[in-house]
Scaffold this motif. Structure first.
Motif, PDB file in Angstrom:
ATOM      1  N   ALA A 195     -81.412  35.277  55.868  1.00  0.00           N
ATOM      2  CA  ALA A 195     -80.102  35.122  55.226  1.00  0.00           C
ATOM      3  C   ALA A 195     -79.405  36.457  55.004  1.00  0.00           C
ATOM      4  O   ALA A 195     -78.836  36.717  53.941  1.00  0.00           O
ATOM      5  CB  ALA A 195     -80.253  34.367  53.909  1.00  0.00           C
ATOM      6  N   GLY A 196     -79.463  37.340  56.009  1.00  0.00           N
ATOM      7  CA  GLY A 196     -78.718  38.589  55.949  1.00  0.00           C
ATOM      8  C   GLY A 196     -79.458  39.784  55.386  1.00  0.00           C
ATOM      9  O   GLY A 196     -78.896  40.880  55.311  1.00  0.00           O
ATOM     10  N   ASN A 197     -80.719  39.593  54.992  1.00  0.00           N
ATOM     11  CA  ASN A 197     -81.474  40.687  54.381  1.00  0.00           C
ATOM     12  C   ASN A 197     -82.838  40.843  55.047  1.00  0.00           C
ATOM     13  O   ASN A 197     -83.448  39.859  55.496  1.00  0.00           O
ATOM     14  CB  ASN A 197     -81.693  40.426  52.888  1.00  0.00           C
ATOM     15  N   GLU A 198     -83.329  42.080  55.104  1.00  0.00           N
ATOM     16  CA  GLU A 198     -84.683  42.293  55.587  1.00  0.00           C
ATOM     17  C   GLU A 198     -85.679  41.977  54.489  1.00  0.00           C
ATOM     18  O   GLU A 198     -85.479  42.359  53.327  1.00  0.00           O
ATOM     19  CB  GLU A 198     -84.875  43.749  56.037  1.00  0.00           C
ATOM     20  N   ILE A 199     -86.729  41.262  54.825  1.00  0.00           N
ATOM     21  CA  ILE A 199     -87.809  40.997  53.876  1.00  0.00           C
ATOM     22  C   ILE A 199     -88.719  42.214  53.841  1.00  0.00           C
ATOM     23  O   ILE A 199     -89.218  42.662  54.882  1.00  0.00           O
ATOM     24  CB  ILE A 199     -88.593  39.736  54.265  1.00  0.00           C
ATOM     25  N   THR A 200     -88.943  42.754  52.666  1.00  0.00           N
ATOM     26  CA  THR A 200     -89.792  43.939  52.530  1.00  0.00           C
ATOM     27  C   THR A 200     -90.978  43.713  51.594  1.00  0.00           C
ATOM     28  O   THR A 200     -91.866  44.568  51.511  1.00  0.00           O
ATOM     29  CB  THR A 200     -88.975  45.134  52.012  1.00  0.00           C
ATOM     30  N   GLN A 201     -90.990  42.588  50.900  1.00  0.00           N
ATOM     31  CA  GLN A 201     -92.107  42.270  50.011  1.00  0.00           C
ATOM     32  C   GLN A 201     -92.973  41.198  50.671  1.00  0.00           C
ATOM     33  O   GLN A 201     -92.499  40.098  50.944  1.00  0.00           O
ATOM     34  CB  GLN A 201     -91.589  41.774  48.659  1.00  0.00           C
ATOM     35  N   PHE A 202     -94.234  41.520  50.908  1.00  0.00           N
ATOM     36  CA  PHE A 202     -95.126  40.608  51.622  1.00  0.00           C
ATOM     37  C   PHE A 202     -96.364  40.294  50.803  1.00  0.00           C
ATOM     38  O   PHE A 202     -96.828  41.125  50.015  1.00  0.00           O
ATOM     39  CB  PHE A 202     -95.526  41.213  52.968  1.00  0.00           C
ATOM     40  N   VAL A 203     -96.893  39.097  51.015  1.00  0.00           N
ATOM     41  CA  VAL A 203     -98.144  38.697  50.376  1.00  0.00           C
ATOM     42  C   VAL A 203     -99.317  39.360  51.082  1.00  0.00           C
ATOM     43  O   VAL A 203    -100.253  39.855  50.461  1.00  0.00           O
ATOM     44  CB  VAL A 203     -98.304  37.162  50.399  1.00  0.00           C
TER      45      VAL A 203
END
Length: 265
Positions: A195-203
């Motif tokens: 949705a327009g943003n990079e995911i940087t927090q991962f499990v």
């Protein structure tokens, strides 16, 4: 086509959903058309709502075969929150995509819009009959390991690239892009945008310094190896495969446009 520094146009959020969807689909083709190798589009599929889907048209222009000849494995055309998708039953539903040749590249991008209907684990899309045992395989799995946690992964000539993260809630649509580029250093080979943003927090993450090209692999939608394992209970509206790594700007734009093409508000 690379996205210019200026803000690329997206659909007017106040326009009617159908108009917004058509505009966004056109923008996806305008910006990314030459790189698109597969496009599954449930919104513009001609199957009537409630009917089984024995096949659908590849809208990339390459006319890749997308079928399911076994009646008991056919998903149905359905709508979740008014958004059309192919609904998979979590038993053995699947769509089979003919093998696509990616041997000339070590980078691909995959664009999806889907909604999980339960917290059960399942494949959204997978290249090869089992990406875990293929040096050229890749996949997206919902509710991986635990409910609510989604993951993108690939297998290369050295090992895994893997990212798991908090997914959207059951019944909510999500639009995402995964960029896999084995030409980059370990830790940079896989990027995910939503949705327009990079995911940087991962499990959880796994990184390996892979260098090989992708292969000529069959692709399965909705389960592993045509219903043999990991059947999803999700509804899938859009799947687009591109034969190159999108830039960060392109991936962010694609993650917005694919949601609008699906009809996500």
């Amino acid at each position: 086509m690379l996205i210019a520094a200026r803000q690329a146009p997206t659909a007017n959020k106040y326009a009617p959903r159908r108009q917004r969807s058509s505009f966004a689909a056109g923008q996806l083709r305008w910006y990314f058309g030459p790189s698109i190798k597969l496009w599954i589009d449930a919104v513009r599929d001609r199957s009537a709502t409630g009917n089984s889907v024995a096949g659908t048209k590849d809208r990339s222009g390459a006319d890749v075969s997308i079928t399911q000849t076994t009646a008991s494995k056919q998903p149905i055309k359905d709508a979740v929150q008014g958004i059309h998708g192919f609904k998979f039953d979590g038993v053995n539903d699947a769509l089979q995509v003919a093998a696509i040749n990616n041997t000339a590249t070590s980078a691909i991008s995959v664009v999806c819009a889907y909604a999980k209907n339960t917290g059960a684990q399942g494949v959204i899309i997978e290249a090869s009959i089992n990406a875990n045992t293929s040096a050229t395989g890749w996949n997206c799995i919902t509710n991986d390991t635990i409910a609510g946690q989604d993951a993108w992964a690939f297998q290369g000539n050295v090992g895994y690239g893997y990212r798991s993260f908090a997914g959207a809630a059951v019944g909510s649509w999500t639009s995402s892009v995964c960029v896999i580029n084995k030409a980059l250093a370990s830790g940079q080979e896989i990027k995910i945008y939503r949705a327009g943003n990079e995911i940087t927090q991962f499990v959880a993450t796994i990184d390996s310094n892979n260098t090989n090209a992708f292969g000529t692999d069959p692709i399965y939608i909705g389960s592993r190896n045509n219903g043999a394992a990991l059947p999803t209970t999700a509804s899938i509206s859009q799947v687009i495969l591109l034969g190159r790594a999108l830039t960060a700007a392109e991936a962010k734009l694609a993650s917005i446009l694919v949601g609008q093409a699906a009809g996500i508000p």
